[in-house]
Write a protein that holds these residues in place. Structure first.
Motif, PDB file in Angstrom:
ATOM      1  N   PHE A 285      35.633  44.345  35.453  1.00 51.38           N
ATOM      2  CA  PHE A 285      35.914  42.916  35.560  1.00 51.38           C
ATOM      3  C   PHE A 285      34.952  42.307  36.561  1.00 51.38           C
ATOM      4  O   PHE A 285      34.341  43.012  37.375  1.00 51.38           O
ATOM      5  CB  PHE A 285      37.369  42.664  35.982  1.00 51.38           C
ATOM      6  N   LEU A 286      34.806  41.020  36.487  1.00 51.56           N
ATOM      7  CA  LEU A 286      33.978  40.277  37.434  1.00 51.56           C
ATOM      8  C   LEU A 286      34.550  38.878  37.591  1.00 51.56           C
ATOM      9  O   LEU A 286      35.396  38.443  36.808  1.00 51.56           O
ATOM     10  CB  LEU A 286      32.523  40.239  36.966  1.00 51.56           C
ATOM     11  N   ARG A 287      34.084  38.186  38.615  1.00 50.53           N
ATOM     12  CA  ARG A 287      34.511  36.805  38.859  1.00 50.53           C
ATOM     13  C   ARG A 287      33.291  35.905  38.644  1.00 50.53           C
ATOM     14  O   ARG A 287      32.377  35.886  39.468  1.00 50.53           O
ATOM     15  CB  ARG A 287      35.086  36.657  40.260  1.00 50.53           C
ATOM     16  N   PRO A 288      33.251  35.165  37.530  1.00 48.72           N
ATOM     17  CA  PRO A 288      32.037  34.443  37.157  1.00 48.72           C
ATOM     18  C   PRO A 288      31.953  33.012  37.662  1.00 48.72           C
ATOM     19  O   PRO A 288      30.984  32.311  37.364  1.00 48.72           O
ATOM     20  CB  PRO A 288      32.111  34.450  35.630  1.00 48.72           C
ATOM     21  N   ASP A 289      32.978  32.536  38.399  1.00 54.06           N
ATOM     22  CA  ASP A 289      33.036  31.131  38.812  1.00 54.06           C
ATOM     23  C   ASP A 289      33.139  31.065  40.330  1.00 54.06           C
ATOM     24  O   ASP A 289      34.233  31.171  40.896  1.00 54.06           O
ATOM     25  CB  ASP A 289      34.253  30.468  38.152  1.00 54.06           C
ATOM     26  N   PRO A 290      32.010  30.886  41.049  1.00 51.50           N
ATOM     27  CA  PRO A 290      32.047  30.903  42.514  1.00 51.50           C
ATOM     28  C   PRO A 290      32.946  29.824  43.119  1.00 51.50           C
ATOM     29  O   PRO A 290      33.444  29.999  44.230  1.00 51.50           O
ATOM     30  CB  PRO A 290      30.573  30.657  42.901  1.00 51.50           C
ATOM     31  N   ALA A 291      33.172  28.727  42.383  1.00 53.06           N
ATOM     32  CA  ALA A 291      34.022  27.656  42.906  1.00 53.06           C
ATOM     33  C   ALA A 291      35.503  27.948  42.710  1.00 53.06           C
ATOM     34  O   ALA A 291      36.348  27.277  43.313  1.00 53.06           O
ATOM     35  CB  ALA A 291      33.657  26.331  42.245  1.00 53.06           C
TER      36      ALA A 291
ATOM     37  N   VAL B 150      39.043  35.556  36.607  1.00 50.36           N
ATOM     38  CA  VAL B 150      38.551  36.893  36.290  1.00 50.36           C
ATOM     39  C   VAL B 150      38.116  36.947  34.829  1.00 50.36           C
ATOM     40  O   VAL B 150      38.818  36.448  33.944  1.00 50.36           O
ATOM     41  CB  VAL B 150      39.643  37.950  36.538  1.00 50.36           C
ATOM     42  N   ALA B 151      36.974  37.556  34.584  1.00 46.17           N
ATOM     43  CA  ALA B 151      36.538  37.870  33.228  1.00 46.17           C
ATOM     44  C   ALA B 151      36.597  39.374  33.054  1.00 46.17           C
ATOM     45  O   ALA B 151      35.948  40.117  33.808  1.00 46.17           O
ATOM     46  CB  ALA B 151      35.124  37.359  32.974  1.00 46.17           C
ATOM     47  N   ALA B 152      37.400  39.848  32.117  1.00 45.50           N
ATOM     48  CA  ALA B 152      37.463  41.273  31.787  1.00 45.50           C
ATOM     49  C   ALA B 152      36.336  41.598  30.821  1.00 45.50           C
ATOM     50  O   ALA B 152      36.002  40.798  29.938  1.00 45.50           O
ATOM     51  CB  ALA B 152      38.810  41.607  31.171  1.00 45.50           C
ATOM     52  N   VAL B 153      35.758  42.770  30.982  1.00 41.26           N
ATOM     53  CA  VAL B 153      34.579  43.155  30.203  1.00 41.26           C
ATOM     54  C   VAL B 153      34.794  44.540  29.597  1.00 41.26           C
ATOM     55  O   VAL B 153      35.273  45.455  30.273  1.00 41.26           O
ATOM     56  CB  VAL B 153      33.313  43.190  31.084  1.00 41.26           C
ATOM     57  N   VAL B 154      34.435  44.674  28.316  1.00 38.30           N
ATOM     58  CA  VAL B 154      34.400  45.983  27.664  1.00 38.30           C
ATOM     59  C   VAL B 154      32.998  46.198  27.123  1.00 38.30           C
ATOM     60  O   VAL B 154      32.427  45.311  26.475  1.00 38.30           O
ATOM     61  CB  VAL B 154      35.397  46.084  26.490  1.00 38.30           C
ATOM     62  N   ALA B 155      32.445  47.373  27.397  1.00 41.63           N
ATOM     63  CA  ALA B 155      31.139  47.751  26.851  1.00 41.63           C
ATOM     64  C   ALA B 155      31.335  48.915  25.901  1.00 41.63           C
ATOM     65  O   ALA B 155      31.905  49.950  26.291  1.00 41.63           O
ATOM     66  CB  ALA B 155      30.178  48.131  27.973  1.00 41.63           C
TER      67      ALA B 155
END
Length: 363
Positions: free
Chosen positions: A115-121, A126-131
């Motif tokens: 997961f990552l946090r794509p919105d600094p403001a 949270v955006a969950a990611v699957v590869a």
């Protein structure tokens, strides 16, 4: 005449609520309203609601973070895992680090989550990611009972033949009345394909690519399926210009790019992995940022809003394991798409002979 004006909406509404396939009451009601010509009203209400409920600038809810499915034991050599992702300053535990999924016969994971946090403001987003490692996986496009319309062989659900090797299911794109793109599968075009559209293209070996149709891909004998939706949101590894303006409605109705809502997207990275991203309270810009941060060189938006964004992970390498939604807060059932659904969707399976023999949970 007056009685017809009164009866017709009631009849069509009942039909919408009772039509076959999975769909929430809210989704069926919104679809019916659009069918009755109230699309601009529905769009205005959605814009009003979702833009007036911004996310917090705080720590995210734990339920927005993916939970590994099945065993928590190491899944073999992680040398082929994607590189750790860049995170916001003060990264959270596990943020940007890949957790392995189903094991192959050689011990290599077939998929990874993070997961990552794509919105600094808005650091609670949270955006969950699957590869998905496409050396070990194949992708399938399956038509629903209503989208794209017509008759298709899979019965609008994951076919029985695919279930023993099923790794994941995830949602497709907008309804076709809301996107100019097309649909091709099973040797037939349900909706004509259009140049310039963002396209998830699957070849006959099951390998998928995200492409600009007419530039990166065309309909050749090797193409098995194509699902188009809007225009690319990531190209050349970066978010494309104009996302926040959406000047010609390339990415849906005006101002929907500002909605803090569930969104999903898909891309491919430079190593050919298929990348799926989803999360709540994502604007279009945040979704594109998540895709590019996750390594996508080309990416497209899929569906949006709660009940439309649906991703489920399976562990066929663990005996008796149950499917789980990508994140605990995802408002859909983990077994969605195992029965007939109104919407088209994607299924990810392990390639023949690729899976590790099923082991007991925890092993």
């Amino acid at each position: 005449m007056l009685s017809l004006l009164i009866i017709y909406p009631g009849v069509t509404y009942v039909q919408a609520l009772t039509a076959p396939g999975a769909a929430t009451f809210a989704a069926r009601t919104a679809d019916w309203a659009r069918q009755m010509g109230a699309g601009p009203v529905v769009n205005a209400v959605e814009n009003w609601y979702y833009t007036r409920h911004p996310p917090a600038n705080s720590a995210p809810n734990a339920n927005a973070v993916p939970v590994p499915v099945g065993s928590t034991a190491p899944a073999g050599d992680l040398a082929n895992a994607p590189a750790p992702l860049l995170t916001l300053p003060g990264g959270l535990h596990g943020e940007g680090a890949w957790a392995p999924g189903a094991r192959t016969a050689g011990g290599q994971p077939a998929d990874y989550t993070t997961f990552l946090r794509p919105d600094p403001a808005h650091t609670s987003v949270v955006a969950a990611v699957v590869a998905f490692d496409q050396k070990w996986t194949g992708l399938h496009l399956i038509a629903g009972t209503k989208e794209p319309g017509g008759h298709w062989p899979e019965g609008a659900q994951v076919p029985d033949a695919l279930r023993p090797s099923l790794l994941a299911t995830f949602n497709s794109g907008f309804k076709f009345r809301d996107t100019p793109g097309g649909f091709y599968a099973d040797g037939q075009a349900g909706i004509p394909l259009k140049n310039g559209m963002a396209s998830l293209v699957i070849d006959k070996s099951g390998v998928a690519d995200v492409a600009l149709w007419g530039r990166d891909a065309r309909l050749t004998p090797d193409v098995a399926a194509v699902r188009q939706n809007l225009e690319l949101v990531v190209d050349g590894g970066r978010p494309v210009p104009g996302l926040s303006g959406n000047p010609a409605g390339q990415w849906g109705s005006a101002k929907n790019q500002f909605q803090f809502t569930w969104r999903s997207g898909v891309g491919v990275d430079a190593q050919g992995r298929l990348i799926y991203v989803a999360g709540d309270q994502l604007t279009l810009t945040a979704l594109a940022s998540a895709l590019s941060t996750a390594g996508a060189v080309r990416g497209m938006e899929l569906d949006i809003h709660g009940g439309m964004v649906s991703a489920n992970l399976f562990r066929p390498d663990i005996a008796g394991s149950s499917p789980k939604t990508l994140t605990p807060d995802m408002p859909t059932a983990p077994d969605r798409y195992l029965s007939a659904d109104q919407r088209d969707f994607f299924a990810v399976t392990a390639r023949a002979g690729a899976l590790h023999a099923p082991t007991a949970a925890g092993g």
